[in-house]
Motif scaffolding. Structure first.
Motif, PDB file in Angstrom:
ATOM      1  N   ARG A 131       0.824  -1.218   0.000  1.00 23.37           N
ATOM      2  CA  ARG A 131       0.000   0.000   0.000  1.00 23.37           C
ATOM      3  C   ARG A 131       0.858   1.268   0.000  1.00 23.37           C
ATOM      4  NH1 ARG A 131      -2.960  -3.670   2.842  1.00 23.37           N
ATOM      5  NH2 ARG A 131      -5.145  -3.882   2.263  1.00 23.37           N
ATOM      6  N   ASN A 132       2.054   1.176   0.563  1.00 22.76           N
ATOM      7  CA  ASN A 132       2.961   2.332   0.558  1.00 22.76           C
ATOM      8  C   ASN A 132       3.408   2.692  -0.863  1.00 22.76           C
ATOM      9  OD1 ASN A 132       2.864   2.398   3.346  1.00 22.76           O
ATOM     10  ND2 ASN A 132       4.748   1.228   3.587  1.00 22.76           N
ATOM     11  N   TYR A 133       3.466   1.713  -1.732  1.00 22.27           N
ATOM     12  CA  TYR A 133       3.964   1.914  -3.087  1.00 22.27           C
ATOM     13  C   TYR A 133       2.838   2.108  -4.101  1.00 22.27           C
ATOM     14  CZ  TYR A 133       7.700  -0.260  -0.460  1.00 22.27           C
ATOM     15  OH  TYR A 133       8.608  -0.557   0.511  1.00 22.27           O
ATOM     16  N   TYR A 134       1.625   1.848  -3.684  1.00 23.01           N
ATOM     17  CA  TYR A 134       0.475   1.886  -4.586  1.00 23.01           C
ATOM     18  C   TYR A 134       0.290   3.230  -5.286  1.00 23.01           C
ATOM     19  CZ  TYR A 134      -4.245   0.979  -6.293  1.00 23.01           C
ATOM     20  OH  TYR A 134      -5.351   0.824  -7.086  1.00 23.01           O
ATOM     21  N   PRO A 135       0.409   4.383  -4.594  1.00 23.93           N
ATOM     22  CA  PRO A 135       0.255   5.656  -5.308  1.00 23.93           C
ATOM     23  C   PRO A 135       1.271   5.820  -6.442  1.00 23.93           C
ATOM     24  CG  PRO A 135       0.076   6.022  -2.955  1.00 23.93           C
ATOM     25  CD  PRO A 135       0.533   4.584  -3.136  1.00 23.93           C
TER      26      PRO A 135
END
Length: 172
Positions: free
Chosen positions: A23-27
């Motif tokens: 989720r930290n890398y999703y953006p």
């Protein structure tokens, strides 16, 4: 050949990425995919680079969508989740990724699977890759600044390589 490259990125991402914190890398994954889709729209009638002789897809759009939704997400996750903390390692890490992408593109070109048009060349790809990987990291840390930098590069490419709004229109 292309399927092999994509498969290797997916396997490498599956094996060596930080899936617990995806989720930290999703953006940034969405950032990369969005820019890829934007590139496909803008260059639909004025290609700079393209995959050719691909038996699995029949159009540039299909090729672009395939990469945008397979290779790029795997690459972003793998790249960001293994980004080094030490400043002394960051330049080497970025250089490694730029070199890897350039070697893949060179190999695809060598086998007749990649082509350049409208003034683009392998040299431009090297410069572009040298920009892309630091921007991905910048987006992970400061998304608005990364969007601004990407917009500036887009405007430069638009002007330098002779794009016009007329090119964005559908051909009859």
């Amino acid at each position: 050949m292309r399927i092999i490259v994509v498969s290797l990125f997916i396997v490498a991402a599956w094996r060596w990425s930080d899936w617990r914190n995806w989720r930290n890398y999703y953006p940034t994954l969405l950032f990369m995919t969005t820019l890829s889709l934007l590139e496909n729209c803008i260059t639909a009638n004025h290609k700079l680079w393209m995959m050719v002789n691909n038996p699995f897809t029949t159009s540039s759009l299909a090729n672009g969508l395939f990469v945008a939704f397979t290779s790029f997400p795997a690459m972003v996750l793998l790249y960001l989740s293994n980004y080094p903390q030490k400043n002394s390692h960051k330049v080497c890490y970025i250089t490694l990724w730029v070199s890897l992408y350039c070697m893949i593109e060179y190999g695809l070109g060598h086998f007749g699977l990649y082509a350049y048009e409208n003034g683009w060349s392998f040299g431009w790809s090297v410069l572009f890759n040298g920009f892309m990987f630091p921007i991905l990291r910048l987006h992970h840390q400061k998304p608005l600044l990364a969007w601004l930098c990407s917009g500036i590069v887009l405007i430069f490419i638009w002007l330098y390589f002779g794009f016009s709004f007329e090119m964005l229109k559908d051909k009859p």
